[in-house]
Design a protein around this motif. Sequence first.
Motif, PDB file in Angstrom:
ATOM      1  N   THR A 114      40.859  37.941  38.872  1.00 39.31           N
ATOM      2  CA  THR A 114      41.737  38.188  40.007  1.00 39.31           C
ATOM      3  C   THR A 114      42.868  39.090  39.560  1.00 39.31           C
ATOM      4  O   THR A 114      43.449  38.884  38.492  1.00 39.31           O
ATOM      5  N   ASN A 155      42.912  40.202  44.865  1.00 42.18           N
ATOM      6  CA  ASN A 155      41.499  40.474  45.099  1.00 42.18           C
ATOM      7  C   ASN A 155      40.739  40.225  43.811  1.00 42.18           C
ATOM      8  O   ASN A 155      41.330  40.119  42.733  1.00 42.18           O
ATOM      9  N   PHE A 213      40.804  41.686  50.481  1.00 47.52           N
ATOM     10  CA  PHE A 213      41.758  40.938  51.285  1.00 47.52           C
ATOM     11  C   PHE A 213      42.977  41.803  51.566  1.00 47.52           C
ATOM     12  O   PHE A 213      43.349  42.658  50.753  1.00 47.52           O
ATOM     13  N   GLY A 266      48.639  35.693  48.995  1.00 40.84           N
ATOM     14  CA  GLY A 266      48.204  34.306  48.879  1.00 40.84           C
ATOM     15  C   GLY A 266      47.803  34.016  47.447  1.00 40.84           C
ATOM     16  O   GLY A 266      48.033  34.812  46.545  1.00 40.84           O
ATOM     17  N   ARG A 267      47.228  32.881  47.270  1.00 40.27           N
ATOM     18  CA  ARG A 267      46.734  32.481  45.950  1.00 40.27           C
ATOM     19  C   ARG A 267      45.219  32.416  46.044  1.00 40.27           C
ATOM     20  O   ARG A 267      44.675  31.878  47.002  1.00 40.27           O
ATOM     21  N   LEU A 268      44.563  32.937  45.041  1.00 45.78           N
ATOM     22  CA  LEU A 268      43.113  33.081  45.094  1.00 45.78           C
ATOM     23  C   LEU A 268      42.494  32.479  43.844  1.00 45.78           C
ATOM     24  O   LEU A 268      42.905  32.780  42.728  1.00 45.78           O
ATOM     25  N   SER A 321      38.564  30.156  47.142  1.00 42.73           N
ATOM     26  CA  SER A 321      39.529  29.544  48.053  1.00 42.73           C
ATOM     27  C   SER A 321      40.776  30.411  48.048  1.00 42.73           C
ATOM     28  O   SER A 321      41.172  30.947  47.012  1.00 42.73           O
ATOM     29  N   ARG A 322      41.333  30.576  49.218  1.00 41.21           N
ATOM     30  CA  ARG A 322      42.578  31.326  49.372  1.00 41.21           C
ATOM     31  C   ARG A 322      43.556  30.421  50.103  1.00 41.21           C
ATOM     32  O   ARG A 322      43.191  29.755  51.068  1.00 41.21           O
ATOM     33  N   HIS A 323      44.783  30.416  49.668  1.00 34.41           N
ATOM     34  CA  HIS A 323      45.795  29.667  50.392  1.00 34.41           C
ATOM     35  C   HIS A 323      47.134  30.388  50.310  1.00 34.41           C
ATOM     36  O   HIS A 323      47.436  31.074  49.346  1.00 34.41           O
TER      37      HIS A 323
END
Length: 115
Positions: free
Chosen positions: A51, A59, A76, A80-82, A96-98
Amino acid sequence: FHRNASASGVYSVVVTPFDGGPPERTFDVPPDAVPLPFVRWSPDGQSLTYTAHRDGIPNIWAQPLAGGAAKQLTDFKSEGRLRFDWSRDGNQLVLSRHVWTSDLVLLRNFRPGKT
């Protein structure tokens, strides 16, 4: 990861044979890459995937072991956090993305117990 003391602490990824011996490949770590544990081998073993945050947007990228430029795997458009990994069969990228959101409220002249 290897830290090059002569280059102002710049890190590189060094790929070495499991049985030892000289490095097979060395790659500079992009300054926007997220450090371990989020570096994964691609399912075919021909790339390292990681990442990286470009302009604050994460990304997933693949660095071919044969050399050349890294290839962007996701596109993307928001921060966020990936986190990611490859499916067991290697056919899918699982991620997961948040995003954390919060509000700030300013209270003035607040007096507890007064209505």
